[in-house]
Write a protein that holds these residues in place. Structure first.
Motif: not given
Lengths: 696, 533
Positions: B154-163
């Motif tokens: 939705e137009g934003q960058l979000y960090p994808v948690p991996d741990s």
């Protein structure tokens, strides 16, 4: 480091282990020899190194090294030589820590070395060592202890250390040690009012936010919950200790005799104080948290009444290191009473540096209260124990006697008063409650327990008037969670039951209307009216909110599941106690009763005393922690009379400090034991009624 | 003229080898190393003056000519000894629609990967192969540790948690989302531990087969994850390519496949002490990898000749068996097995057409950008994923973006290389997706630098998107490795790692081993060749 299953040693290892053991024994003998002969040569010290290299737990070897170091360093004058000597010792510690990073001896040796202050501390080396160590095991509390020591030693600001804890929590939030250090550092910073830490509210709001992130990520991880518990405690209790109840309360009238004529139709003019017959008045002070330092200068007494100059305050609920919620003193009245006379006693608790809580806060809310004592010279001598006291099971307590109205107006119930900022506290707690209600892990015991605690903290803040309805609502919800927990986490069942019991007590006693249903004045023929409280058959397992019961003279706790009577020691007016049909399993569990000076009637029947094996080691290994010296005398006396002290030591300790008139003990395993009845009669010469029989 | 050229080319001695390999792309190089290690005589030639073929990293100024080479075909060489049937070879260009914009300062200092965006999982088979073959001595890796990947949503960058820690530190998830996400992680981790036979996990921790066969996206929905997190897990961790939400998805990821990638990812983190993240990237670019394998082969005796195109195949009379290759130098080299890189086109009449119909071919649209400011502050190496439909309704596949920094020695300090790719069915949609992604990430390519300057001072500098200094967008055809009378290796694919390429190379190797060693292919694992060096 953590959560790794232990592996069984392979048989091949055993041979190596026995060879190692032989070598260790050999080294140990040599080091001890050198220690005794004070041989501090290079070779001798080298041997101790060899020993510590294999076994850093050899504490004597560390002590030997300390002596050797002190001995040798004395002869050195060249700063370079001293430096290298210190360096050698530091290196030995490092080698030992490599072998066992949790060696108490090694860590202590390092602290000791630094404290010698022979050379400037190489902070890079010290902090570098810690970094390496905490990288391997971030939770090693030895490392954290040393870090705290080092930070203090080097004057590292708490703010920086706080940042370090955040780094470690960022690496892995399952770190009790880091959370713990955080709580210590924050406490310090808040006390010092360091920059950025002026507002406790702001700091704690941020901490709540931080820890809930960890709790919601992994609700099954305990470390965050522990930190949350600390935050909760900081939020729900006032900063300073407060007096929450006293006996006698303000305006009370105590009398040594029961005055037959009433002042007006409805109220009794005074309360009969049994102990006045023995010319003793107990004064009991109850604080919201354990304090110490009550003495003649911190608590002032003013009266025309003559009593001994030496007023000694005694901690009733003794916890560790002398802190107690409940303190008492016993005024010995010296006045000759020729006629009826009234004396007022004024008690003032001043702002005093002496009275401090565990967290180190001073008592700073001065309290004054006054009560009156009426001494009547020719008081009728009423023998309460002419007949055995019978316990009524009847539903309606009011049926007893004519003097229905109880002087409860003299028995004000107070509760912990949260300070002005309670609004913030309450909001914070409510916010947390809402939060955890949302946590999508229904079966987490931590969630339920924390919710219960939060609800109870909220309940405690609702202490008067209409808000009592809310208090009960909070209590009810907490009770629901506690009941769930009993099923969810059976291994801690008893803890939850005790908590539940305490909440039940709260619900019963927090408002007059409910409480009155359990109260009455008991009037028996030929006797004085006694304030009577009946808490029968309520599935209680322990006593809570004892500060609300301090005026009780007759207490019926029968047909519950009481396991401990802790808290009852505050009831200094108690004359008669019924705890029959409960789950008391030993006399040691009854120890708080020995603090009630004027307890005369005790019904212990149908409990579990003697049914479970008790720990006889407490008697056999006489240790300063297990019993007092006067106990030993009692033991000797009994031994002379051929009683089996080893078997009855706890009964002995219990009964010898009571002056009972009436005791019921049937229905306990111990009662059927040989000699037991004889022993009891021997120990309580004053006993008149024993299991319903007249014995004196 | 012809004489001059012939003079330029060295004469190769001997003239007969067990294996002749043309092209030094990664699959060819791996095969060369495998064959050399197995004791075969190997001639490895490449028409280019550098290693890597389609897998190379080229200096920025050479990129245009690499993408659109001179149409002049390989000069025909007069036939020499005609005891064989000669089949002429043509080179084909797998790149199309090349569009280059802007000018980079000091272009020589930029190295461009032809396979980007691409990384290696620390637990990747390619890494194992490098370690076993000794190729790891010839290449240096850096950890891609910019923290977690970013998801465009939705137009934003979000960090994808991996741990677990990343979930804890994440500031964009709300608390309950954190609980649900970690719950899923825990299930998957327990399953991985239980599925791993050596692990300490319990069999009861395994996810049921029923769930494993479920589309991964359905499984995630079952765990109450909100759409944003599902997109994060599916496209940025399990690295799905195509829209998983449509019924007619081209590649519907099952839970089993999704978890396999997650397992690879999680076992990758922490494999190497100096690589905290799951991914590594070869210093100086991906072109280093084929070179590393070539060196391994050379050490084992393979003969290397660069600047040596092949002009024709030598076949037997029935045109069934390939007997050797005619080099552009005119020299005929005989071999038992010929391996060609996919840029050679073989017009064999009776062989089925290997996909001349371009519409049936798989394609990948790629983009390369140079920027002077990182997309995200404080991180220099970044992986960004645009899930399908995140840019526009027509976007059918995920777009992966990799930002690299100068500490990988691929660009000058202060500059960043950004690679984008998306699989596509036709060139125009693919290119459009890449361009949309570039527009979403970067400031419009400011035509007037003065205007841009004014804007920069008026606005908060940190809020500004980085401006593109140079960019290139193109489309690449994807071809699988094939085995006929000769073997052909695969082109770089649309994926983020080399797993599929190596699988495909392995198949080629199996075919060849079957032929060379006369053992059933199933009984020989390529690894064995590497382990007995």
């Amino acid at each position: 480091m953590h959560g790794r299953p232990r592996r069984l040693a392979k048989p091949v290892d055993e041979e190596a282990a026995s060879a190692k053991a032989a070598k260790l024994r050999d080294l140990q003998v040599q080091v001890l020899q050198n220690h005794h002969s004070r041989t501090y040569t290079k070779e001798a010290i080298g041997l101790s190194f060899k020993l510590l290299e294999i076994n850093p737990e050899a504490y004597t070897a560390w002590n030997y090294r300390k002596l050797a170091f002190q001995h040798n360093v004395k002869e050195l004058s060249d700063p370079e030589a001293i430096r290298s000597a210190v360096d050698d010792e530091l290196r030995v510690v490092e080698v030992a820590l490599r072998q066992n990073p949790k060696s108490y001896g090694a860590w202590y040796h390092r602290k000791w070395l630094l404290n010698q202050k022979l050379t400037p501390v190489d902070s890079e080396r010290e902090f570098g060592l810690l970094d390496k160590l905490l990288k391997v095991d971030a939770r090693n509390f030895h490392g954290w202890n040393y870090r705290r020591f080092l930070a203090r030693f080097m004057g590292v600001p708490d703010e920086e250390e706080l940042k370090y804890t955040m780094d470690k929590i960022g690496d892995n939030f399952s770190n009790y040690s880091a959370w713990h250090n955080r709580s210590i550092l924050l406490s310090n910073l808040l006390i010092q009012q360091s920059k950025g830490f002026e507002s406790k509210q702001k700091v704690f709001s941020e901490e709540f936010e931080l820890v809930t992130q960890a709790l919601f990520t992994d609700p099954s991880d305990q470390s965050g919950w522990f930190y949350h518990l600390w935050l909760l405690a900081q939020t729900s209790t006032p900063d300073k200790p407060q007096l929450i109840a006293s006996w006698p309360c303000n305006g009370a009238k105590l009398s040594s005799s029961f005055i037959k004529e009433k002042v007006d139709q409805n109220t009794l003019s005074s309360i009969w104080c049994h102990s006045l017959k023995e010319r003793t008045v107990p004064i009991v002070l109850y604080f919201n948290e354990p304090v110490k330092g009550l003495n003649q200068s911190s608590v002032k007494l003013k009266s025309y009444l003559e009593f001994g100059k030496d007023i000694h305050w005694r901690a009733l609920s003794m916890t560790d290191s002398g802190y107690s919620n409940c303190w008492a003193t016993y005024l010995q009245i010296a006045n000759e009473c020729s006629s009826s006379q009234q004396y007022s006693v004024e008690v003032s608790i001043l702002c005093s540096e002496d009275i401090v809580s565990r967290s180190g806060s001073n008592y700073d809310s001065p309290v004054h209260f006054t009560f009156t004592i009426e001494l009547i010279s020719d008081s009728q001598d009423i023998d309460l124990f002419d007949k055995p006291v019978a316990w009524s099971c009847s539903e309606s307590l009011q049926s007893y006697g004519n003097c229905e109205p109880i002087p409860f107006d003299l028995l004000t119930i107070t509760s912990a008063l949260i300070e002005e900022e309670s609004n913030w506290h309450f909001e914070r707690l409510s916010e947390q409650i809402d939060l955890f209600r949302e946590l999508p892990d229904d079966n987490s015991k931590f969630v339920k327990l924390t919710l219960a605690r939060l609800l109870l903290a909220c309940a405690a803040m609702k202490s008067c008037g209409r808000s009592l309805i809310e208090r009960k609502r909070y209590c009810d919800e907490a009770l629901g969670h506690l009941s769930d927990l009993i099923h969810l986490d059976p291994s801690h069942k008893q803890y939850y039951e005790d908590e539940r019991s305490s909440v039940l007590m709260d619900k019963l006693t927090c408002d007059m209307e409910t409480f009155m249903k359990h109260c009455s004045v008991q009037v028996q023929p030929n006797s004085v009216p006694l304030n009577h409280v009946q808490l029968r058959g309520l599935s209680l397992t322990c006593v809570g909110f004892a500060e609300r019961l301090m005026w009780v003279q007759v207490l019926d706790l029968s047909h519950n599941s009481v396991r401990s009577v802790e808290g009852l020691e505050a009831l200094q007016q108690l004359v008669s106690l019924n705890i029959s049909n409960n789950q008391i399993s030993s006399f040691t569990a009854l120890e708080p009763l020995t603090k009630i000076m004027f307890l005369k009637v005790l019904d212990l029947s149908f409990n579990e005393i003697g049914a479970h094996p008790i720990d006889t080691t407490r008697y056999i290994c006489s240790s300063p922690f297990s019993h007092k010296i006067e106990a030993c005398e009692a033991f000797e006396q009994c031994q002379k009379k051929n009683f089996n002290v080893e078997e009855y030591w706890d009964a002995l300790l219990f009964f010898k400090s009571l002056k009972l008139k009436q005791l019921d003990i049937e229905g306990n395993a111990i009662a059927s034991k040989e000699n037991f009845r004889t022993l009891v009669m021997e120990l309580i010469p004053s006993l008149k009624w024993f299991d319903g029989e007249c014995v004196n | 003229m012809a004489e001059d050229q012939a003079h330029d080319y060295p004469t190769i001695e001997p003239t007969s080898f067990d294996v002749v390999i043309c092209g030094t792309g990664l699959p060819e190089s791996v095969l060369a190393a495998a064959c050399a290690a197995a004791g075969k005589t190997v001639l490895h030639i490449d028409p280019n003056p550098f290693y890597g073929s389609l897998y190379s990293s080229v200096p920025l100024p050479s990129l245009p000519s690499f993408l659109s080479p001179d149409p002049s075909s390989v000069p025909l060489v007069p036939s020499g000894d005609d005891s064989h049937t000669v089949v002429d070879l043509h080179r084909r260009n797998i790149y199309s629609e090349v569009e280059i914009w802007g000018a980079a300062p000091e272009p020589r200092r930029f190295t461009v990967d032809m396979v980007g965006p691409r990384v290696l999982y620390c637990r990747d088979e390619a890494v194992d192969l490098l370690l076993r073959s000794g190729g790891s001595h010839h290449v240096e890796f850096k950890s891609v540790d910019g923290g977690s990947s970013l998801l465009y949503w939705e137009g934003q960058l979000y960090p994808v948690p991996d741990s677990r820690q990343a979930i804890f530190k994440n500031t964009t998830l709300n608390r309950t989302e954190k609980t649900f996400l970690f719950k899923l992680f825990k299930l998957v981790m327990a399953h991985i531990a239980a599925a791993d036979e050596d692990g300490e996990g319990e069999a009861s921790d395994k996810i049921s087969n029923e769930d494993l066969d479920l589309p991964f996206i359905e499984y995630l929905k079952k765990h109450e994850l909100p759409p944003k997190m599902i997109a994060g897990v599916v496209y940025a961790i399990a690295m799905a390519d195509y829209d998983q939400n449509t019924d007619c998805c081209e590649k519907l990821l099952t839970t089993r496949e999704g978890i396999k990638t997650i397992a690879l990812y999680s076992s990758s983190t922490g494999r190497f002490a100096n690589a905290p993240g799951a991914f590594i990237y070869p210093m100086y670019g991906h072109g280093e990898l084929p070179q590393a394998f070539c060196r391994c082969a050379a050490v084992k005796g393979a003969l290397y000749v660069l600047r040596m195109p092949v002009s024709a195949l030598l076949m037997d009379e029935e045109r069934k068996t390939c007997l050797g290759a005619r080099l552009t130098s005119g020299q005929d080299i005989l071999c038992q097995q010929l391996i060609l890189d996919p840029s050679y086109k073989v017009p064999i009449l009776d062989a089925p057409s290997d996909g001349s119909d371009s519409n049936l071919l798989r394609k990948v649209a790629r983009g390369i950008c140079i920027i002077s400011k990182s997309v995200k502050q404080d991180s220099s190496i970044l992986l960004i994923v645009f899930p399908p439909k995140s840019l526009e309704e027509q976007q059918t596949a995920a777009i992966r973006v990799l930002q690299l920094s100068s500490n990988l020695a691929v660009c000058p300090p202060g500059m960043f290389m950004v690679y984008l790719s998306t699989p596509c069915a036709d060139t125009s949609t693919g290119k459009q997706s890449i361009k949309k992604a570039i527009d979403a990430l970067f400031a419009p390519q400011a035509s007037d630098s003065l205007e841009g300057h004014l804007e920069e001072t008026s606005k908060n500098n940190e809020d500004l998107k980085p401006a593109v200094i140079w960019s290139c967008v193109y489309v690449q055809e994807i071809m699988e490795g094939t085995a006929s009378s000769f073997l052909s290796c695969p082109t770089p694919d649309e994926l983020l790692d080399y797993r599929s390429i190596l699988d495909s190379s392995k198949k080629v190797l199996h075919c060849m081993l079957h032929f060379l060693l006369n053992v059933p292919a199933s009984k020989v694992l390529p690894q064995e060749i590497f382990s007995c060096r």
